[in-house]
Scaffold this motif. Sequence first.
Motif, PDB file in Angstrom:
ATOM      1  N   ARG A 336       0.848  -1.192   0.000  1.00 43.02           N
ATOM      2  CA  ARG A 336       0.000   0.000   0.000  1.00 43.02           C
ATOM      3  C   ARG A 336       0.883   1.241   0.000  1.00 43.02           C
ATOM      4  N   SER A 337       0.595   2.174  -0.915  1.00 52.04           N
ATOM      5  CA  SER A 337       1.483   3.325  -1.067  1.00 52.04           C
ATOM      6  C   SER A 337       1.080   4.526  -0.214  1.00 52.04           C
ATOM      7  N   ASP A 338      -0.167   4.571   0.263  1.00 49.63           N
ATOM      8  CA  ASP A 338      -0.617   5.728   1.030  1.00 49.63           C
ATOM      9  C   ASP A 338      -0.904   5.329   2.475  1.00 49.63           C
ATOM     10  N   TRP A 339      -0.751   6.293   3.367  1.00 49.94           N
ATOM     11  CA  TRP A 339      -0.895   6.035   4.796  1.00 49.94           C
ATOM     12  C   TRP A 339      -2.314   5.606   5.173  1.00 49.94           C
ATOM     13  N   PRO A 340      -3.375   6.272   4.692  1.00 51.84           N
ATOM     14  CA  PRO A 340      -4.721   5.794   5.018  1.00 51.84           C
ATOM     15  C   PRO A 340      -4.964   4.362   4.547  1.00 51.84           C
ATOM     16  N   GLY A 341      -4.427   4.034   3.381  1.00 48.44           N
ATOM     17  CA  GLY A 341      -4.587   2.677   2.877  1.00 48.44           C
ATOM     18  C   GLY A 341      -3.900   1.656   3.765  1.00 48.44           C
ATOM     19  N   LEU A 342      -2.712   1.996   4.268  1.00 53.84           N
ATOM     20  CA  LEU A 342      -2.001   1.089   5.171  1.00 53.84           C
ATOM     21  C   LEU A 342      -2.762   0.913   6.475  1.00 53.84           C
ATOM     22  N   ARG A 343      -3.297   2.005   7.007  1.00 52.80           N
ATOM     23  CA  ARG A 343      -4.074   1.904   8.242  1.00 52.80           C
ATOM     24  C   ARG A 343      -5.300   1.004   8.047  1.00 52.80           C
ATOM     25  N   ARG A 344      -5.998   1.171   6.942  1.00 49.40           N
ATOM     26  CA  ARG A 344      -7.155   0.312   6.673  1.00 49.40           C
ATOM     27  C   ARG A 344      -6.731  -1.149   6.546  1.00 49.40           C
ATOM     28  N   GLN A 345      -5.584  -1.363   5.898  1.00 41.48           N
ATOM     29  CA  GLN A 345      -5.079  -2.723   5.728  1.00 41.48           C
ATOM     30  C   GLN A 345      -4.767  -3.369   7.075  1.00 41.48           C
ATOM     31  N   MET A 346      -4.080  -2.651   7.955  1.00 40.87           N
ATOM     32  CA  MET A 346      -3.694  -3.227   9.233  1.00 40.87           C
ATOM     33  C   MET A 346      -4.910  -3.448  10.137  1.00 40.87           C
ATOM     34  N   ARG A 347      -5.903  -2.564  10.028  1.00 34.86           N
ATOM     35  CA  ARG A 347      -7.150  -2.785  10.777  1.00 34.86           C
ATOM     36  C   ARG A 347      -7.838  -4.057  10.282  1.00 34.86           C
ATOM     37  N   ALA A 348      -7.905  -4.208   8.964  1.00 36.76           N
ATOM     38  CA  ALA A 348      -8.545  -5.394   8.389  1.00 36.76           C
ATOM     39  C   ALA A 348      -7.774  -6.661   8.740  1.00 36.76           C
ATOM     40  N   TYR A 349      -6.434  -6.584   8.727  1.00 42.07           N
ATOM     41  CA  TYR A 349      -5.620  -7.740   9.088  1.00 42.07           C
ATOM     42  C   TYR A 349      -5.944  -8.213  10.501  1.00 42.07           C
ATOM     43  N   MET A 350      -6.010  -7.270  11.436  1.00 41.34           N
ATOM     44  CA  MET A 350      -6.243  -7.661  12.825  1.00 41.34           C
ATOM     45  C   MET A 350      -7.675  -8.147  13.021  1.00 41.34           C
ATOM     46  N   LYS A 351      -8.632  -7.482  12.411  1.00 38.27           N
ATOM     47  CA  LYS A 351     -10.023  -7.926  12.522  1.00 38.27           C
ATOM     48  C   LYS A 351     -10.170  -9.341  11.963  1.00 38.27           C
ATOM     49  N   GLY A 352      -9.601  -9.575  10.792  1.00 42.41           N
ATOM     50  CA  GLY A 352      -9.670 -10.894  10.195  1.00 42.41           C
ATOM     51  C   GLY A 352      -8.927 -11.939  11.000  1.00 42.41           C
ATOM     52  N   HIS A 353      -7.824 -11.539  11.620  1.00 35.72           N
ATOM     53  CA  HIS A 353      -7.059 -12.470  12.448  1.00 35.72           C
ATOM     54  C   HIS A 353      -7.898 -12.950  13.629  1.00 35.72           C
ATOM     55  N   VAL A 354      -8.581 -12.032  14.287  1.00 35.11           N
ATOM     56  CA  VAL A 354      -9.434 -12.419  15.412  1.00 35.11           C
ATOM     57  C   VAL A 354     -10.570 -13.323  14.927  1.00 35.11           C
ATOM     58  N   ALA A 355     -11.169 -12.985  13.795  1.00 34.06           N
ATOM     59  CA  ALA A 355     -12.241 -13.822  13.253  1.00 34.06           C
ATOM     60  C   ALA A 355     -11.740 -15.235  12.966  1.00 34.06           C
TER      61      ALA A 355
END
Length: 435
Positions: A336-355
């Motif tokens: 991901r090249s932009d900061w908001p995109g990276l933040r969304r990615q890391m949020r999704a990674y953690m949410k999916g990890h818990v799921a």
Amino acid sequence: MTGDAFRVRHVDLDAIDADADAGDSPSLSIFWWKDLPVGMRASLPDELPYTKARLRQFTAEFSAAQMAARSTSLGAPIQATDEGRPKSALSLAAAFEAKNLIDGLDELATASSASAQDISVVICTRDRGPALAECLRSLAGQRSAPGEIIVVDNSRDGNARMVCMQFAEVRYIHEARPGLSVARTAGIRVSRQAIIAFTDDDVEVHAGWTAEIARAFAEHDVEALTGLVLPARLDTVAQRSFQFDMGGFGTTFVPLVFGRRFFEETRPNGAHVWRIGAGANMAFRRSVFDRIGLFDERLGAGAAGCSEDSEFWYRLLATGGACLYEPRIVVFHHHRSDWPGLRRQMRAYMKGHVAALVVQYDNFGDRGNIVRIWKKLPAYFLRTFLRTLFEGPPGRIGILAAEVEGWLAGLQFLLRFGWRKRRTLPPQALAEEKT
């Protein structure tokens, strides 16, 4: 190392004796011996160019790891430890003194010429036409052409069709139901070959990708493979933060078998299956889907967030299977090249990890998954916060906040009883686990 743009450069240690191409910018140097990736180093301008002595040291250091992991006399590939990484059995001094060092590396670096006609390549895409085109161009340059290339378009309007029409060898499938797992399942069902390889639309594959997949399956009795995922570019702060601060997709350059030992050692705290690899570079024998089922459609991008790949590896290991990580199988990922995109990615990674942890607990009753949710992850957040508070780097707190948000969002899956009842584990897999 996230302040200035890093140049990603590829250095063949067999071809140079002086580092004349270093330039005056920070660099991530990825070292090869011919077609064999052997290691990487991040360096600031004052550390460059590398001297002849430094290059020789790199060669010895990397060869020590390669020979330890790949020597048949040592029973290679070695089993992954609880940390998901190998322990070298050959010292640096021994590598320096080895008279057959170069001959050994040359033998290890022999490129695969195996036929890839038994491989179906599946690429799932959604609204990323230019990136998909680059991915398909890299597949068109394979030295061993796959048996088929399938693009599963997960967009609403089928906007990848026009891109696919530029590539005569591509089979186009439109799957309008959203979700990466849904798209991957669609690709599996229409595929015709005995081996199914997956990559993503933000990836470019190495010219030997399919040939190395074919060789690995021919040489090893495993049901699954993963490979090395290297950064394509590190131009932006977000890209560098993901690679250097978050660890990217891993930095291991020697093969590892993830099997029963690894699973049992990490099981009490939630088996560390995310260390096995990344969905951007994985392949399976078709028979494994008959044995343990398809990707869980509750997980992945477009659903819970991610971790449909790691949950599948959990099922594989829990039912007695094994996955080989082979770094000869190389792809280049556009972070991901932009900061908001990276933040969304890391949020999704953690949410999916818990799921995925919830799904793994429901499927197998392993309490380590619950321990990870309530104990290990909060401890990780606290450690990261304290370390970042005193040591940096700048911006890591923002990423940590996104991870905590993802964890909190993931906790909902513990209470979604209808969601939890939609199990996809076949009865055969449950029977194998009980035995």
